[in-house]
Design an enzyme around this catalytic site. Structure first.
Site, PDB file in Angstrom:
ATOM      1  N   LYS A   1     -11.986   0.165  -1.872  1.00 35.81           N
ATOM      2  CA  LYS A   1     -11.000   0.767  -2.775  1.00 35.81           C
ATOM      3  C   LYS A   1     -11.555   0.753  -4.204  1.00 35.81           C
ATOM      4  O   LYS A   1     -12.453   1.514  -4.504  1.00 35.81           O
ATOM      5  CB  LYS A   1      -9.665   0.071  -2.584  1.00 35.81           C
ATOM      6  CG  LYS A   1      -9.119   0.493  -1.207  1.00 35.81           C
ATOM      7  CD  LYS A   1      -7.912  -0.200  -0.714  1.00 35.81           C
ATOM      8  CE  LYS A   1      -7.541   0.433   0.631  1.00 35.81           C
ATOM      9  NZ  LYS A   1      -7.009  -0.503   1.589  1.00 35.81           N
TER      10      LYS A   1
ATOM     11  N   HIS B   1      -5.326  -3.771  -2.915  1.00 40.77           N
ATOM     12  CA  HIS B   1      -5.073  -2.796  -3.983  1.00 40.77           C
ATOM     13  C   HIS B   1      -5.031  -3.437  -5.368  1.00 40.77           C
ATOM     14  O   HIS B   1      -4.854  -2.750  -6.366  1.00 40.77           O
ATOM     15  CB  HIS B   1      -3.755  -2.064  -3.738  1.00 40.77           C
ATOM     16  CG  HIS B   1      -3.715  -1.370  -2.419  1.00 40.77           C
ATOM     17  ND1 HIS B   1      -4.262  -0.126  -2.212  1.00 40.77           N
ATOM     18  CD2 HIS B   1      -3.235  -1.765  -1.221  1.00 40.77           C
ATOM     19  CE1 HIS B   1      -4.104   0.218  -0.958  1.00 40.77           C
ATOM     20  NE2 HIS B   1      -3.480  -0.762  -0.327  1.00 40.77           N
TER      21      HIS B   1
ATOM     22  N   SER C   1       0.796  -1.224   0.000  1.00 42.69           N
ATOM     23  CA  SER C   1       0.000   0.000   0.000  1.00 42.69           C
ATOM     24  C   SER C   1       0.832   1.281   0.000  1.00 42.69           C
ATOM     25  O   SER C   1       0.361   2.302  -0.476  1.00 42.69           O
ATOM     26  CB  SER C   1      -0.967   0.004   1.181  1.00 42.69           C
ATOM     27  OG  SER C   1      -0.325  -0.358   2.368  1.00 42.69           O
TER      28      SER C   1
HETATM   29  C1  LIG Z   1      -7.000  -0.523   3.048  1.00 48.59           C
HETATM   30  C2  LIG Z   1      -6.369  -1.810   3.387  1.00 48.59           C
HETATM   31  C3  LIG Z   1      -6.921  -2.643   4.352  1.00 48.59           C
HETATM   32  C4  LIG Z   1      -8.065  -2.211   5.209  1.00 48.59           C
HETATM   33  O1  LIG Z   1      -9.264  -2.257   4.531  1.00 48.59           O
HETATM   34  P1  LIG Z   1     -10.508  -1.424   5.093  1.00 48.59           P
HETATM   35  O2  LIG Z   1     -11.665  -1.993   4.407  1.00 48.59           O
HETATM   36  O3  LIG Z   1     -10.235  -0.002   4.775  1.00 48.59           O
HETATM   37  O4  LIG Z   1     -10.533  -1.673   6.594  1.00 48.59           O
HETATM   38  C5  LIG Z   1      -6.356  -3.884   4.523  1.00 48.59           C
HETATM   39  N1  LIG Z   1      -5.278  -4.278   3.827  1.00 48.59           N
HETATM   40  C6  LIG Z   1      -4.691  -3.478   2.931  1.00 48.59           C
HETATM   41  C7  LIG Z   1      -3.470  -3.954   2.192  1.00 48.59           C
HETATM   42  C8  LIG Z   1      -5.198  -2.215   2.691  1.00 48.59           C
HETATM   43  O5  LIG Z   1      -4.596  -1.415   1.828  1.00 48.59           O
END
Ligand SMILES: *Cc1c(COP(=O)(O)O)cnc(C)c1O
Length: 349
Positions: free
Chosen positions: A201, A169, A141
């Site tokens: 996302k 992602h 990320s």
């Molecule tokens: C954003 C993210 C999460 C968390 O997801 P949410 O639904 O926002 O709680 C978990 N793992 C990764 C790699 C992320 O980028």
């Protein structure tokens, strides 16, 4: 301002078709699910979304969670306990690291994407018959690079470990239909036993899912406290996400747009005195080092109508404060050229 800090990779968080489906869902099911999945919160909308997600990822079953954070902690905690082993990439998302710690398994991290070190660690650890889980982000990320999936699969196989990939992602963005890093590289449930995706996302809604075998999903339903002891996501949200999934699969131009804009961005900064990490994903970090440097450039950009949040420790390691530029299918070429020119004109660049 033009937002270069969102994870809305495909530009779907504001999509009118998904908003309409959300409204329809509210008409039908109301705003809240009213209870946890196992009590009475699980509706046909949840069930259909789970089946569609299993189909999308090419895996037997899927299970919804309220967030990616909850899913990661809930899965690791359900699978491991005292006496087991968990090995994690140093740059894994905080929720994966937290899951490892909370499980009370023996926790070890390996340097980022350094599979050689992971192998040495596995060889030097007295594992015996304990359960072993190797855990990695699919796309990291904060750096935007991919894990070395083939090497992780081989390593896990060689050590009789399970592999868990969090492709938060990658879903929606990687692969011909956005099927994510694992399916796009033709790895199945025997290679990656636990696969996590988030819906907040690229899907433009909220929540998360875990996919794997029937046994895995049944185990989670019985043992994952973050699944059992929490209110189910609103049915309307599940309903809206079904529409979102259809768009993700069919609108290939969104993925192509990201590739084109990323190329434009990187070419634009070519020869310029900034450190761009070698990323081909939407996540394009510019590493500046000191937190003040990241703040200075972010302010410079803000004055020019460009919103890029500076990322500082503890989100990233000391000395690697950065601007984390995210390029999405909602951007126009002119947005990207404006950003490039503004970065080039920053006093410290
Ligand atoms: C954003 C993210 C999460 C968390 O997801 P949410 O639904 O926002 O709680 C978990 N793992 C990764 C790699 C992320 O980028």
């Amino acid at each position: 301002m033009i937002n270069f800090s969102s994870n809305d990779y495909l530009g779907l968080a504001g999509d009118a078709r998904i908003a309409k489906a959300f409204a329809e869902g509210i008409e039908k099911w109301g705003t809240g699910s009213g209870a946890s999945h196992l009590i009475s919160g699980h509706t046909a909308a949840h069930h259909e979304l789970e089946e569609s997600l299993a189909d999308f990822t090419g895996r037997p079953r899927a299970l919804l969670y309220s967030s990616g954070y909850a899913a990661n902690v809930g899965v690791i905690n359900a699978l491991l306990s005292v006496g087991d082993f968990v090995f994690e990439d140093r740059l894994n998302h905080a929720s994966l690291l937290d899951g490892g710690w909370i499980s009370r398994a023996n926790f070890q991290w390996f340097p980022h994407n350094d599979i050689h070190s992971l192998c040495s660690l596995l060889q030097s650890t007295e594992i015996g018959t304990a359960r072993t889980l190797i855990v990695s982000d699919g796309t990291f990320s904060m750096d935007g690079d991919y894990c070395d999936l083939a090497a992780l699969v081989d390593t896990a196989n060689a050590h009789n470990a399970w592999l868990m990939i969090d492709d938060a992602h990658g879903f929606g963005v990687v692969g011909e239909c956005g099927e994510g890093l694992v399916a796009a590289n033709e790895f199945g449930v025997d290679d990656v036993q636990v696969l996590v995706g988030t819906l907040g996302k690229a899907f433009g809604t909220a929540g998360a899912f875990v996919t794997g075998t029937d046994d895995l999903i049944e185990t989670l339903i019985q043992r994952s406290r973050n699944y059992i002891f929490t209110t189910a996501m609103p049915a309307a949200l599940a309903h809206a996400t079904k529409t979102s999934l259809e768009i993700v699969k069919s609108e290939n131009w969104r993925r192509r747009r990201i590739v084109e804009l990323v190329r434009l961005f990187r070419q634009g900064l070519d020869g310029c005195n900034v450190t761009l990490l070698p990323s081909i994903s939407s996540i394009q970090p510019i590493v500046l080092g000191a937190p003040e440097s990241a703040l200075d450039i972010a302010n410079h950009l803000e004055q020019r109508g460009l919103f890029v949040t500076p990322i500082r420790p503890p989100t990233v390691p000391q000395g690697s404060s950065r601007l984390r530029v995210t390029i999405t299918a909602a951007h126009r070429e002119s947005d990207v050229t404006q950003l490039v020119e503004a970065i080039r004109s920053a006093p410290t660049v």
